[in-house]
Design an enzyme around this catalytic site. Sequence first.
Site, PDB file in Angstrom:
ATOM      1  CG  HIS A   1       7.686  28.672  -4.145  1.00 51.43           C
ATOM      2  ND1 HIS A   1       6.352  28.447  -4.370  1.00 51.43           N
ATOM      3  CD2 HIS A   1       8.303  27.465  -4.303  1.00 51.43           C
ATOM      4  CE1 HIS A   1       6.183  27.172  -4.657  1.00 51.43           C
ATOM      5  NE2 HIS A   1       7.345  26.555  -4.621  1.00 51.43           N
TER       6      HIS A   1
ATOM      7  CG  HIS B   1      -6.849   7.473  -7.721  1.00 50.85           C
ATOM      8  ND1 HIS B   1      -7.884   8.298  -7.347  1.00 50.85           N
ATOM      9  CD2 HIS B   1      -7.010   6.326  -7.051  1.00 50.85           C
ATOM     10  CE1 HIS B   1      -8.644   7.653  -6.480  1.00 50.85           C
ATOM     11  NE2 HIS B   1      -8.146   6.453  -6.287  1.00 50.85           N
TER      12      HIS B   1
ATOM     13  NE  ARG C   1      -3.722  30.501  -8.741  1.00 50.69           N
ATOM     14  CZ  ARG C   1      -3.444  31.001  -9.928  1.00 50.69           C
ATOM     15  NH1 ARG C   1      -3.007  30.211 -10.888  1.00 50.69           N
ATOM     16  NH2 ARG C   1      -3.599  32.288 -10.183  1.00 50.69           N
TER      17      ARG C   1
ATOM     18  CB  THR D   1      -0.972   0.047   1.209  1.00 45.87           C
ATOM     19  OG1 THR D   1      -1.419   1.392   1.388  1.00 45.87           O
ATOM     20  CG2 THR D   1      -0.339  -0.405   2.503  1.00 45.87           C
ATOM     21  CB  ILE D   2       0.956   4.316  -2.104  1.00 41.06           C
ATOM     22  CG1 ILE D   2      -0.419   4.930  -1.854  1.00 41.06           C
ATOM     23  CG2 ILE D   2       0.997   3.577  -3.422  1.00 41.06           C
ATOM     24  CD1 ILE D   2      -0.682   6.166  -2.700  1.00 41.06           C
ATOM     25  CG  ASP D   3      -2.076   4.913   2.151  1.00 40.17           C
ATOM     26  OD1 ASP D   3      -1.911   5.891   1.404  1.00 40.17           O
ATOM     27  OD2 ASP D   3      -3.081   4.180   2.109  1.00 40.17           O
TER      28      ASP D   3
HETATM   29  P1  ATP Z   1      -5.854  -0.616   1.202  1.00 40.37           P
HETATM   30  O1  ATP Z   1      -4.871  -0.330   2.303  1.00 40.37           O
HETATM   31  O2  ATP Z   1      -5.358  -0.198  -0.117  1.00 40.37           O
HETATM   32  O3  ATP Z   1      -7.240  -0.121   1.496  1.00 40.37           O
HETATM   33  P2  ATP Z   1      -6.767  -3.195   2.003  1.00 40.37           P
HETATM   34  O4  ATP Z   1      -6.304  -4.578   1.730  1.00 40.37           O
HETATM   35  O5  ATP Z   1      -6.763  -2.765   3.444  1.00 40.37           O
HETATM   36  O6  ATP Z   1      -5.949  -2.225   1.089  1.00 40.37           O
HETATM   37  P3  ATP Z   1      -9.675  -3.384   2.019  1.00 40.37           P
HETATM   38  O7  ATP Z   1     -10.669  -2.877   1.052  1.00 40.37           O
HETATM   39  O8  ATP Z   1      -9.795  -3.006   3.429  1.00 40.37           O
HETATM   40  O9  ATP Z   1      -8.240  -2.993   1.409  1.00 40.37           O
HETATM   41  O10 ATP Z   1      -9.675  -4.993   1.965  1.00 40.37           O
HETATM   42  C1  ATP Z   1      -9.525  -5.663   0.728  1.00 40.37           C
HETATM   43  C2  ATP Z   1     -10.464  -6.821   0.697  1.00 40.37           C
HETATM   44  O11 ATP Z   1     -10.122  -7.747   1.731  1.00 40.37           O
HETATM   45  C3  ATP Z   1     -11.917  -6.486   0.956  1.00 40.37           C
HETATM   46  O12 ATP Z   1     -12.590  -5.977  -0.171  1.00 40.37           O
HETATM   47  C4  ATP Z   1     -12.465  -7.842   1.361  1.00 40.37           C
HETATM   48  O13 ATP Z   1     -12.680  -8.652   0.228  1.00 40.37           O
HETATM   49  C5  ATP Z   1     -11.295  -8.413   2.178  1.00 40.37           C
HETATM   50  N1  ATP Z   1     -11.526  -8.140   3.603  1.00 40.37           N
HETATM   51  C6  ATP Z   1     -11.364  -6.982   4.259  1.00 40.37           C
HETATM   52  N2  ATP Z   1     -11.732  -7.093   5.557  1.00 40.37           N
HETATM   53  C7  ATP Z   1     -12.138  -8.364   5.714  1.00 40.37           C
HETATM   54  C8  ATP Z   1     -12.674  -9.121   6.814  1.00 40.37           C
HETATM   55  N3  ATP Z   1     -12.852  -8.572   8.020  1.00 40.37           N
HETATM   56  N4  ATP Z   1     -13.006 -10.400   6.595  1.00 40.37           N
HETATM   57  C9  ATP Z   1     -12.835 -10.968   5.376  1.00 40.37           C
HETATM   58  N5  ATP Z   1     -12.362 -10.321   4.308  1.00 40.37           N
HETATM   59  C10 ATP Z   1     -12.012  -9.043   4.455  1.00 40.37           C
END
Ligand code: ATP
Length: 330
Positions: free
Chosen positions: A226, A260, A254, A135-137
């Site tokens: 600036h 994205h 500005r 994740t970019i964060d």
């Molecule tokens: P980002 O940091 O970019 O948001 P992420 O992996 O945290 O990445 P989420 O959307 O939170 O992104 O999770 C990705 C997918 O993981 C969800 O769409 C879902 O399919 C699955 N997921 C998330 N939480 C759960 C959970 N509690 N139980 C089961 N599956 C989950």
Amino acid sequence: MNSILPNPNGIRRIGVLTSGGDAPGMNAAVRAVARTCEKNNIECIGIYRGYSGLIRSDVVPLKARTVNNMTSKGGTMLYTARCAAFKTEEGLRQGVDACKYLGIGGLITIGGDGTFRGAEKLANAGINTVAIPATIDNDIGCSHYSIGFDTAANTAIEVIDKLSDTMQSHERASVVEVMGHGAGHLAVYVGISVGATAIVLPEGGFDFERDILERIREGKFNGKHHFIIIVSEGVTDTMALAERIQRETGVETRTTILGHIQRGGSPSARDRVMASRMGHFAVEALLKGETNQVVCYRDSRLLLTPINEALQMKKPLDEYMRRVSYELPI
Ligand code: ATP
């Protein structure tokens, strides 16, 4: 050197998916998984669109040649998705059934915290899983680094440098919003890199008068023409902040919201190398019989952390970085 691991669990096929927000370097990780499988005489299948593709058994065989040139490609060749259905009991059951039907002896999930939660549920249901932070964060608590951060920072820096050129000519202030998802790691990193006059972070709150106005006034007094103000997304209304700066300082201001663009682009060397190492490490971990783990980068090395522990770990903002970001732009 051509060592093949013992594979005590007799894993014959490994699945890999990318899930959640995309991050530059995901493709390099997928490539590393596919090639490490091939090196160990195991089949690799890519699963499209994260858990959404898993429950539909939407897959593609990944051979060494299928992943040619993938280190340099941004985005993810497997696509990514957020799948609400997978969070339900029924969705999980479908995921487990799909893994069995597809003969997946080990599953590698590349994404953020949410993706780890999904992997943990699968592991608890008997599917061997290892997760990779992407994740970019860079806000994954268990790992000092997550795939995509360096490329995103470099993209932001490149754009801000360009903005600076034109803003400097006109003696303007630039307010630039960067991503961060509630964490200021990217904002501080970018802020230090571009010499931002002020950085508005989610951590610790901010005082408009003290943290922005005073710093711009001081800069003016010191001969600056600036000013760059970095805002981490979601902390405040960035447009309104810029208007207020203009109103109260008289400096034409500005706003640029990077959005994205920070998620795209060819991965940096750091992301290519990290993703390659993590993908390789994840396959070897599965072959050694590990499951329910996250590949973490801590103290300059890769190690495994159980997913339930990883999910509880926090990553506070580096206070020294914050001090550097504050003390150098004078
Ligand atoms: P980002 O940091 O970019 O948001 P992420 O992996 O945290 O990445 P989420 O959307 O939170 O992104 O999770 C990705 C997918 O993981 C969800 O769409 C879902 O399919 C699955 N997921 C998330 N939480 C759960 C959970 N509690 N139980 C089961 N599956 C989950």
